[in-house]
Design a protein around this motif. Structure first.
Motif, PDB file in Angstrom:
ATOM      1  N   ALA A 296      -0.920  15.344 -20.993  1.00 55.46           N
ATOM      2  CA  ALA A 296      -0.686  16.022 -19.699  1.00 55.46           C
ATOM      3  C   ALA A 296      -1.137  17.473 -19.898  1.00 55.46           C
ATOM      4  CB  ALA A 296       0.782  15.933 -19.276  1.00 55.46           C
ATOM      5  N   LYS A 297      -0.438  18.424 -19.327  1.00 58.48           N
ATOM      6  CA  LYS A 297      -0.661  19.855 -19.533  1.00 58.48           C
ATOM      7  C   LYS A 297      -2.144  20.245 -19.575  1.00 58.48           C
ATOM      8  CE  LYS A 297       3.777  20.901 -21.771  1.00 58.48           C
ATOM      9  NZ  LYS A 297       4.395  21.927 -20.944  1.00 58.48           N
ATOM     10  N   GLY A 298      -2.708  20.452 -20.770  1.00 55.20           N
ATOM     11  CA  GLY A 298      -4.068  20.969 -20.915  1.00 55.20           C
ATOM     12  C   GLY A 298      -5.158  20.091 -20.313  1.00 55.20           C
ATOM     13  N   ILE A 299      -4.839  18.859 -19.987  1.00 53.42           N
ATOM     14  CA  ILE A 299      -5.845  17.883 -19.550  1.00 53.42           C
ATOM     15  C   ILE A 299      -6.581  18.310 -18.281  1.00 53.42           C
ATOM     16  CG2 ILE A 299      -4.204  16.500 -18.215  1.00 53.42           C
ATOM     17  CD1 ILE A 299      -5.675  13.996 -18.944  1.00 53.42           C
ATOM     18  N   ALA A 300      -5.935  19.056 -17.387  1.00 53.57           N
ATOM     19  CA  ALA A 300      -6.550  19.263 -16.064  1.00 53.57           C
ATOM     20  C   ALA A 300      -6.559  20.717 -15.601  1.00 53.57           C
ATOM     21  CB  ALA A 300      -5.877  18.361 -15.026  1.00 53.57           C
ATOM     22  N   GLY A 301      -6.564  21.652 -16.547  1.00 49.02           N
ATOM     23  CA  GLY A 301      -6.746  23.063 -16.190  1.00 49.02           C
ATOM     24  C   GLY A 301      -5.714  23.603 -15.224  1.00 49.02           C
ATOM     25  N   GLY A 302      -4.551  22.970 -15.133  1.00 44.77           N
ATOM     26  CA  GLY A 302      -3.478  23.493 -14.288  1.00 44.77           C
ATOM     27  C   GLY A 302      -3.093  22.570 -13.141  1.00 44.77           C
ATOM     28  N   LEU A 303      -3.915  21.580 -12.849  1.00 49.70           N
ATOM     29  CA  LEU A 303      -3.499  20.628 -11.810  1.00 49.70           C
ATOM     30  C   LEU A 303      -2.638  19.539 -12.442  1.00 49.70           C
ATOM     31  CD1 LEU A 303      -5.943  22.127 -10.386  1.00 49.70           C
ATOM     32  CD2 LEU A 303      -5.820  20.180  -8.827  1.00 49.70           C
ATOM     33  N   PRO A 304      -1.719  18.970 -11.655  1.00 49.49           N
ATOM     34  CA  PRO A 304      -0.800  17.999 -12.245  1.00 49.49           C
ATOM     35  C   PRO A 304      -1.473  16.657 -12.507  1.00 49.49           C
ATOM     36  CG  PRO A 304      -0.250  18.394  -9.926  1.00 49.49           C
ATOM     37  CD  PRO A 304      -1.400  19.286 -10.256  1.00 49.49           C
ATOM     38  N   LEU A 305      -1.569  16.327 -13.786  1.00 53.63           N
ATOM     39  CA  LEU A 305      -2.145  15.044 -14.182  1.00 53.63           C
ATOM     40  C   LEU A 305      -1.614  14.702 -15.572  1.00 53.63           C
ATOM     41  CD1 LEU A 305      -4.330  12.916 -13.241  1.00 53.63           C
ATOM     42  CD2 LEU A 305      -5.852  13.991 -14.887  1.00 53.63           C
ATOM     43  N   ALA A 306      -1.381  13.428 -15.817  1.00 56.07           N
ATOM     44  CA  ALA A 306      -0.905  12.976 -17.122  1.00 56.07           C
ATOM     45  C   ALA A 306      -1.491  11.606 -17.390  1.00 56.07           C
ATOM     46  CB  ALA A 306       0.622  12.908 -17.130  1.00 56.07           C
ATOM     47  N   GLY A 307      -1.520  11.225 -18.663  1.00 59.67           N
ATOM     48  CA  GLY A 307      -2.105   9.933 -18.997  1.00 59.67           C
ATOM     49  C   GLY A 307      -1.351   9.220 -20.102  1.00 59.67           C
ATOM     50  N   PRO A 331      -7.258  12.175  -6.792  1.00 60.01           N
ATOM     51  CA  PRO A 331      -8.679  12.505  -6.980  1.00 60.01           C
ATOM     52  C   PRO A 331      -8.950  13.979  -7.270  1.00 60.01           C
ATOM     53  CG  PRO A 331      -8.209  11.808  -4.710  1.00 60.01           C
ATOM     54  CD  PRO A 331      -7.005  11.492  -5.533  1.00 60.01           C
ATOM     55  N   VAL A 332      -8.147  14.867  -6.694  1.00 60.49           N
ATOM     56  CA  VAL A 332      -8.368  16.306  -6.943  1.00 60.49           C
ATOM     57  C   VAL A 332      -7.977  16.646  -8.382  1.00 60.49           C
ATOM     58  CG1 VAL A 332      -7.862  18.639  -6.156  1.00 60.49           C
ATOM     59  CG2 VAL A 332      -7.954  16.773  -4.489  1.00 60.49           C
ATOM     60  N   ALA A 333      -6.854  16.085  -8.847  1.00 62.56           N
ATOM     61  CA  ALA A 333      -6.430  16.311 -10.234  1.00 62.56           C
ATOM     62  C   ALA A 333      -7.442  15.715 -11.212  1.00 62.56           C
ATOM     63  CB  ALA A 333      -5.039  15.719 -10.455  1.00 62.56           C
ATOM     64  N   CYS A 334      -8.005  14.552 -10.864  1.00 61.51           N
ATOM     65  CA  CYS A 334      -9.022  13.939 -11.730  1.00 61.51           C
ATOM     66  C   CYS A 334     -10.271  14.814 -11.793  1.00 61.51           C
ATOM     67  CB  CYS A 334      -9.392  12.539 -11.229  1.00 61.51           C
ATOM     68  SG  CYS A 334      -8.126  11.311 -11.587  1.00 61.51           S
ATOM     69  N   ALA A 335     -10.666  15.365 -10.670  1.00 63.15           N
ATOM     70  CA  ALA A 335     -11.830  16.262 -10.651  1.00 63.15           C
ATOM     71  C   ALA A 335     -11.565  17.460 -11.554  1.00 63.15           C
ATOM     72  CB  ALA A 335     -12.124  16.716  -9.218  1.00 63.15           C
ATOM     73  N   ALA A 336     -10.345  17.991 -11.482  1.00 56.72           N
ATOM     74  CA  ALA A 336      -9.980  19.125 -12.341  1.00 56.72           C
ATOM     75  C   ALA A 336     -10.072  18.736 -13.808  1.00 56.72           C
ATOM     76  CB  ALA A 336      -8.569  19.598 -12.002  1.00 56.72           C
ATOM     77  N   ALA A 337      -9.580  17.542 -14.136  1.00 60.89           N
ATOM     78  CA  ALA A 337      -9.615  17.091 -15.535  1.00 60.89           C
ATOM     79  C   ALA A 337     -11.046  16.970 -16.032  1.00 60.89           C
ATOM     80  CB  ALA A 337      -8.892  15.758 -15.674  1.00 60.89           C
ATOM     81  N   LEU A 338     -11.922  16.434 -15.192  1.00 64.00           N
ATOM     82  CA  LEU A 338     -13.316  16.278 -15.626  1.00 64.00           C
ATOM     83  C   LEU A 338     -13.951  17.649 -15.848  1.00 64.00           C
ATOM     84  CD1 LEU A 338     -14.223  13.263 -13.332  1.00 64.00           C
ATOM     85  CD2 LEU A 338     -13.803  13.235 -15.812  1.00 64.00           C
ATOM     86  N   GLY A 339     -13.599  18.621 -15.004  1.00 62.55           N
ATOM     87  CA  GLY A 339     -14.092  19.990 -15.194  1.00 62.55           C
ATOM     88  C   GLY A 339     -13.513  20.622 -16.451  1.00 62.55           C
ATOM     89  N   ALA A 340     -12.236  20.366 -16.707  1.00 70.58           N
ATOM     90  CA  ALA A 340     -11.592  20.939 -17.896  1.00 70.58           C
ATOM     91  C   ALA A 340     -12.187  20.346 -19.172  1.00 70.58           C
ATOM     92  CB  ALA A 340     -10.083  20.705 -17.841  1.00 70.58           C
ATOM     93  N   ILE A 341     -12.360  19.026 -19.190  1.00 70.50           N
ATOM     94  CA  ILE A 341     -12.893  18.370 -20.390  1.00 70.50           C
ATOM     95  C   ILE A 341     -14.333  18.832 -20.649  1.00 70.50           C
ATOM     96  CG2 ILE A 341     -13.589  16.121 -21.344  1.00 70.50           C
ATOM     97  CD1 ILE A 341     -11.053  14.970 -19.850  1.00 70.50           C
ATOM     98  N   GLU A 342     -15.116  18.951 -19.568  1.00 67.77           N
ATOM     99  CA  GLU A 342     -16.488  19.445 -19.722  1.00 67.77           C
ATOM    100  C   GLU A 342     -16.479  20.866 -20.316  1.00 67.77           C
ATOM    101  OE1 GLU A 342     -18.789  19.222 -16.085  1.00 67.77           O
ATOM    102  OE2 GLU A 342     -20.515  20.201 -17.047  1.00 67.77           O
ATOM    103  N   THR A 343     -15.539  21.692 -19.843  1.00 66.98           N
ATOM    104  CA  THR A 343     -15.421  23.053 -20.372  1.00 66.98           C
ATOM    105  C   THR A 343     -15.063  23.039 -21.857  1.00 66.98           C
ATOM    106  OG1 THR A 343     -14.616  23.760 -18.205  1.00 66.98           O
ATOM    107  CG2 THR A 343     -14.271  25.293 -20.033  1.00 66.98           C
ATOM    108  N   MET A 344     -14.116  22.193 -22.219  1.00 67.76           N
ATOM    109  CA  MET A 344     -13.689  22.127 -23.627  1.00 67.76           C
ATOM    110  C   MET A 344     -14.859  21.762 -24.524  1.00 67.76           C
ATOM    111  SD  MET A 344      -9.990  20.233 -23.307  1.00 67.76           S
ATOM    112  CE  MET A 344      -9.017  20.603 -21.861  1.00 67.76           C
ATOM    113  N   GLU A 345     -15.702  20.828 -24.063  1.00 66.42           N
ATOM    114  CA  GLU A 345     -16.834  20.403 -24.899  1.00 66.42           C
ATOM    115  C   GLU A 345     -17.925  21.462 -24.908  1.00 66.42           C
ATOM    116  OE1 GLU A 345     -17.422  16.145 -23.573  1.00 66.42           O
ATOM    117  OE2 GLU A 345     -16.650  15.838 -25.617  1.00 66.42           O
ATOM    118  N   LYS A 346     -18.283  21.975 -23.728  1.00 69.66           N
ATOM    119  CA  LYS A 346     -19.371  22.954 -23.639  1.00 69.66           C
ATOM    120  C   LYS A 346     -19.038  24.233 -24.385  1.00 69.66           C
ATOM    121  CE  LYS A 346     -22.190  22.124 -19.582  1.00 69.66           C
ATOM    122  NZ  LYS A 346     -22.119  22.117 -18.117  1.00 69.66           N
TER     123      LYS A 346
END
Ligand code: PLZ
Length: 452
Positions: A296-307, A331-346
């Motif tokens: 949870a937490k760091g996964i989505a740059g501040g939007l509520p999401l957990a896995g 869907p908005v939280a998922c979009a945030a997570a994809l942006g956060a994960i891309e940031t972590m890798e880049k």
């Protein structure tokens, strides 16, 4: 014009500490007064400054003060607040559609987040994921999966554990005040074992390393019975309980023991996951491969999401319809997570967390040498802590921790405390914080100790 409009947040915020009023300032105090008449007393604040913008390593308040952020909203904004890729993806998604409910009509973003979780979490086997709204909900669902897959009831947790505030996760959380007091009765079939806590183990760290695993497995055998245990749930580095790092070998040993006894080994990586400790997951440091991982937490740059992510055979043991929720994997939280994960890798935030450790740990050790009130310095990556005690003893000194935290707050450094005894200062800066702010923050901390 409101300060909100004047100061847009995100990475372009000036990366500097700047105090223009006392902390909290008059506007924050005014809002706090309103809050007192409208918000329940049960919600408390580390520091009652009302936020107008945040980004990089700073938080700006409604009085125009810019504070250095050593908390990341409790280990959430690892990519920084309003990170570019999070904002872009969220903005696109929110204009497209905001909700259908994945259980009603699915969408690609959810599937993509699950694919990323399956790829990034420890272990090279076939995995499945399910998404939820909060960390507590993820832990609840991991336990549901483990119970369903094993047909067993018992859940083993540890001293100092924190797993959430819902009924089952309150039962799994160790600390009474403030989390459990008056909120019982709690869910049953939860058994607590001693934590491998090197600083507080009788006989010290070496004894902890030598004994902890045997103590735990013997107690499980004697008090619960292996064959009754559905899951062992552990934070690989404990969060709220005091950033307790178990000795090398404890987690691998526990994982092996679970495997040998048909017990589902669940790593709660909600606080320690997503680059925070200088690995994608804290388990990676010792190549521990859990059966299930909660995130949870760091996964989505501040939007509520957990896995919940893990072995396909366990996850798929549950019948269709057995898992879900209205908003889980929104869907908005998922979009945030994809942006956060891309940031972590880049931006190589795994490397950034290690760099933060390399800057902070030696400075914290130096502060500890000069201040006998510091009994222990520990943690990994950008998940670091110091434990405060009465000098010459291991008696917790919560008053000193709170005094240091308050002094830091007054000087524009946002730090958090934690620990079963409330005597641990923890440091969780956004992984994108620059070295100048880190150095300045450490200087403020040093100063607070010298005035203790
Ligand atoms: N598991 C390891 O750290 C949340 C709690 C703050 P939720 N920790 C911050 C508070 O006082 O409520 C946490 C955690 C670990 C589970 C959780 C629960 O995550 O998203 O807060 O439900």
């Amino acid at each position: 014009m409101s300060l909100n409009a004047a100061t847009p947040g995100g990475p372009s915020l000036p990366q500097r500490r700047n105090l223009v009023t006392e902390i909290p300032g008059p506007r924050s105090r005014g809002l706090f007064e309103r809050r007192q008449h409208s918000v329940a007393r049960g919600l408390s604040h580390v520091l009652p400054v009302f936020v107008s913008a945040a980004g990089g390593g700073v938080v700006v308040d409604v009085d125009g003060n810019s504070l250095i952020d050593f908390g990341s909203g409790i280990a959430v904004t690892s990519v920084g607040n309003s990170a570019d890729l999070v904002v872009t993806r969220v903005t696109e998604q929110v204009a497209q559609f905001t909700h259908t409910c994945f259980m009603v009509a699915p969408y690609e973003g959810y599937v993509e987040v699950c694919e990323q979780l399956n790829r990034l979490t420890p272990g090279d086997f076939d995995k499945r994921s399910a998404l939820f709204n909060s960390g507590a909900e993820a832990v609840e669902n991991a336990v549901k999966v483990a119970r369903h897959a094993t047909g067993r009831d018992a859940v083993v947790v540890f001293d100092h554990a924190y797993h959430g505030r819902t009924n089952l996760t309150m039962a799994m959380t160790a600390k009474n005040m403030p989390y459990k007091e008056g909120f019982g009765p709690f869910a049953g079939e939860v058994y607590r074992m001693p934590m491998a806590y090197p600083y507080r183990w009788p006989g010290g760290p070496a004894a902890c390393q030598a004994e902890a695993l045997d103590v735990v497995t013997n107690l499980i055998h004697a008090q619960v019975g292996e064959e009754n245990v559905a899951a062992v749930v552990i934070e690989p580095i404990q969060g709220e309980g005091g950033f307790v790092v178990p000795p090398a070998g404890f987690l691998p040993g526990l994982a092996t023991y679970c495997r040998a006894n048909g017990i589902v080994f669940i790593a709660d990586e909600i606080q320690s996951g997503f680059c925070r400790t200088g690995n994608w997951f804290a388990c990676d440091a010792e190549n521990v491969v859990p059966d299930l991982v909660t995130t949870a937490k760091g996964i989505a740059g501040g939007l509520p999401l957990a896995g919940v992510t893990g072995r396909a055979d366990l996850m798929d043991a549950v019948h269709p319809g057995g898992l879900g929720g209205t908003y889980g994997g929104n869907p908005v939280a998922c979009a945030a997570a994809l942006g956060a994960i891309e940031t972590m890798e880049k931006e190589d935030l795994v490397g950034a967390a290690k760099a933060i450790e390399n800057i902070m740990l030696p400075r914290l050790r130096k502060i500890a040498e000069a201040n006998p009130v510091i009994g222990d310095v520990r943690g990994r990556g950008a998940m670091l802590a110091i434990e405060l005690v009465k000098p010459g003893t291991t008696d917790p000194d919560a008053a000193a921790a709170s005094k240091v935290a308050k002094a830091c707050h007054g000087n524009g450094l946002l730090v958090l405390t934690c620990g079963t005894y409330g005597n641990v200062l923890r440091f969780l800066p956004p992984l994108v914080i620059g070295q100048p702010l880190l150095d300045e923050g450490l200087g403020i901390l040093e100063d607070a100790f010298s005035k203790l």
